[in-house]
Design a protein around this motif. Sequence first.
Motif, PDB file in Angstrom:
ATOM      1  N   THR A  23       0.832  -1.204   0.000  1.00  0.00           N
ATOM      2  CA  THR A  23       0.000   0.000   0.000  1.00  0.00           C
ATOM      3  C   THR A  23       0.866   1.253   0.000  1.00  0.00           C
ATOM      4  O   THR A  23       0.576   2.229  -0.706  1.00  0.00           O
ATOM      5  N   ILE A  24       1.944   1.222   0.787  1.00  0.00           N
ATOM      6  CA  ILE A  24       2.875   2.349   0.826  1.00  0.00           C
ATOM      7  C   ILE A  24       3.578   2.500  -0.523  1.00  0.00           C
ATOM      8  O   ILE A  24       3.728   3.614  -1.047  1.00  0.00           O
ATOM      9  N   LEU A  25       3.995   1.386  -1.114  1.00  0.00           N
ATOM     10  CA  LEU A  25       4.691   1.428  -2.397  1.00  0.00           C
ATOM     11  C   LEU A  25       3.787   2.009  -3.479  1.00  0.00           C
ATOM     12  O   LEU A  25       4.241   2.801  -4.324  1.00  0.00           O
ATOM     13  N   TYR A  26       2.509   1.644  -3.477  1.00  0.00           N
ATOM     14  CA  TYR A  26       1.570   2.206  -4.446  1.00  0.00           C
ATOM     15  C   TYR A  26       1.495   3.724  -4.286  1.00  0.00           C
ATOM     16  O   TYR A  26       1.560   4.472  -5.275  1.00  0.00           O
ATOM     17  N   GLY A  31       3.650   9.645  -5.948  1.00  0.00           N
ATOM     18  CA  GLY A  31       4.352  10.836  -5.491  1.00  0.00           C
ATOM     19  C   GLY A  31       4.060  11.252  -4.076  1.00  0.00           C
ATOM     20  O   GLY A  31       4.573  12.283  -3.604  1.00  0.00           O
ATOM     21  N   TYR A  32       3.231  10.496  -3.362  1.00  0.00           N
ATOM     22  CA  TYR A  32       3.023  10.799  -1.948  1.00  0.00           C
ATOM     23  C   TYR A  32       4.359  10.703  -1.215  1.00  0.00           C
ATOM     24  O   TYR A  32       5.190   9.841  -1.519  1.00  0.00           O
ATOM     25  N   GLY A  33       4.559  11.586  -0.256  1.00  0.00           N
ATOM     26  CA  GLY A  33       5.811  11.624   0.481  1.00  0.00           C
ATOM     27  C   GLY A  33       6.790  12.635  -0.066  1.00  0.00           C
ATOM     28  O   GLY A  33       7.895  12.772   0.462  1.00  0.00           O
ATOM     29  N   SER A  34       6.399  13.361  -1.129  1.00  0.00           N
ATOM     30  CA  SER A  34       7.285  14.395  -1.665  1.00  0.00           C
ATOM     31  C   SER A  34       7.568  15.456  -0.615  1.00  0.00           C
ATOM     32  O   SER A  34       8.637  16.072  -0.606  1.00  0.00           O
ATOM     33  N   ASN A  48       1.961   3.631  10.573  1.00  0.00           N
ATOM     34  CA  ASN A  48       1.072   3.958  11.701  1.00  0.00           C
ATOM     35  C   ASN A  48      -0.179   4.664  11.182  1.00  0.00           C
ATOM     36  O   ASN A  48      -0.091   5.706  10.539  1.00  0.00           O
ATOM     37  N   ASN A  49      -1.340   4.082  11.442  1.00  0.00           N
ATOM     38  CA  ASN A  49      -2.625   4.637  10.985  1.00  0.00           C
ATOM     39  C   ASN A  49      -2.659   4.799   9.464  1.00  0.00           C
ATOM     40  O   ASN A  49      -3.226   5.761   8.937  1.00  0.00           O
ATOM     41  N   LEU A  50      -2.079   3.846   8.768  1.00  0.00           N
ATOM     42  CA  LEU A  50      -1.971   3.900   7.308  1.00  0.00           C
ATOM     43  C   LEU A  50      -3.339   3.855   6.645  1.00  0.00           C
ATOM     44  O   LEU A  50      -4.240   3.135   7.082  1.00  0.00           O
ATOM     45  N   ARG A  51      -3.483   4.628   5.552  1.00  0.00           N
ATOM     46  CA  ARG A  51      -4.699   4.640   4.760  1.00  0.00           C
ATOM     47  C   ARG A  51      -4.344   4.295   3.315  1.00  0.00           C
ATOM     48  O   ARG A  51      -3.254   4.624   2.841  1.00  0.00           O
ATOM     49  N   ALA A  52      -5.275   3.641   2.629  1.00  0.00           N
ATOM     50  CA  ALA A  52      -5.044   3.260   1.235  1.00  0.00           C
ATOM     51  C   ALA A  52      -5.676   4.288   0.307  1.00  0.00           C
ATOM     52  O   ALA A  52      -6.784   4.769   0.546  1.00  0.00           O
ATOM     53  N   VAL A  53      -4.964   4.632  -0.761  1.00  0.00           N
ATOM     54  CA  VAL A  53      -5.523   5.500  -1.792  1.00  0.00           C
ATOM     55  C   VAL A  53      -6.624   4.718  -2.512  1.00  0.00           C
ATOM     56  O   VAL A  53      -6.395   3.573  -2.931  1.00  0.00           O
ATOM     57  N   PRO A  54      -7.830   5.272  -2.664  1.00  0.00           N
ATOM     58  CA  PRO A  54      -8.938   4.497  -3.257  1.00  0.00           C
ATOM     59  C   PRO A  54      -8.632   3.919  -4.629  1.00  0.00           C
ATOM     60  O   PRO A  54      -9.083   2.813  -4.960  1.00  0.00           O
ATOM     61  N   ARG A 183       5.596   0.683 -11.418  1.00  0.00           N
ATOM     62  CA  ARG A 183       5.502  -0.642 -12.031  1.00  0.00           C
ATOM     63  C   ARG A 183       5.626  -1.750 -10.988  1.00  0.00           C
ATOM     64  O   ARG A 183       5.157  -2.881 -11.202  1.00  0.00           O
ATOM     65  N   LEU A 184       6.210  -1.453  -9.832  1.00  0.00           N
ATOM     66  CA  LEU A 184       6.329  -2.449  -8.770  1.00  0.00           C
ATOM     67  C   LEU A 184       4.988  -2.768  -8.121  1.00  0.00           C
ATOM     68  O   LEU A 184       4.879  -3.703  -7.333  1.00  0.00           O
ATOM     69  N   SER A 185       3.945  -2.003  -8.491  1.00  0.00           N
ATOM     70  CA  SER A 185       2.589  -2.325  -8.028  1.00  0.00           C
ATOM     71  C   SER A 185       1.898  -3.315  -8.964  1.00  0.00           C
ATOM     72  O   SER A 185       0.720  -3.616  -8.767  1.00  0.00           O
TER      73      SER A 185
END
Length: 284
Positions: A23-26, A31-34, A48-54, A183-185
């Motif tokens: 989920t983090i890799l996706y 570009g999240y985390g820029s 911690n309290n991770l959320r998935a992009v829809p 592409r790793l997703s």
Amino acid sequence: MNLEAVRNFRFEAVVHTYSRRDTILYALGLGYGSDPTDPGQLAFVYENNLRAVPSMCCVLAHPGMWVKNPALDIDWLKILHGEQSFEIHNPIPPEGTVVGTCENVAVEDKGAGKGAVLHQVKKLHDKESGRLLATVRSVLFLRGDGGCGGFGEAPESAQPLPELSPSLTCEIATLSQSALIYRLSGDYNPIHADPEAAAKAGFEAPILHGLCTLGVTTRAILSTFASGAPERLQSLIVRFSRPVFPGETIRTEFFGTGGEVRFRARAVERDVIVLDRGSAILAR
């Protein structure tokens, strides 16, 4: 194309177990985390309290390169991704096991030499609870398969945007290595990594995945209209118009601020529309 083989093709259910790392890799591919100090971005890239992009529903339990099945006789090298949509029924968990079931629901024949349009639906269920998480629709333009006939009733396509200037915009820069991360997703098509493969497909350099561009606009919608809350996004539909090259800035242009948000996306450096006819429904 063997129309009857496509009509009668039965996909095996895809069971996909994914982790918080996936989920983090996706999200990193979008570009999240820029800005790692931005809490709104950190929520999608920190465990911690991770959320998935829809929009992750588009890559979960993907049926793979089924179009290469020789029995279908599809000219798969000439396929273009035309439109994509998803409807979220329950929030995508940050980790778990999902089951994807796919069906080819319609083919529209545009005529010999003009291609055909294939409509596919994927249902994504949570394996443990059985809950329906998302309905994902893909529209594929089969440029080499016109004149073979059609079947089924095609779902409504993305509607044209109003003849207005955008009321809001959101710019998100992609990285030169964005396609190599995304592409790793799960989409390892070499045109997104190998310059030689991209050149054979007619591109001057490897291109960004269309679903990555869709994910970037999903990110823009969440940050602009939903305060980053993924559970507010109920559905999204968009038409792919031109490719993005990694490193370009994607400007999402909005035409509404109510429950339905109309939008398109532009590659700023070339000033070309890369996504068009976009529409997203948000819960209030």
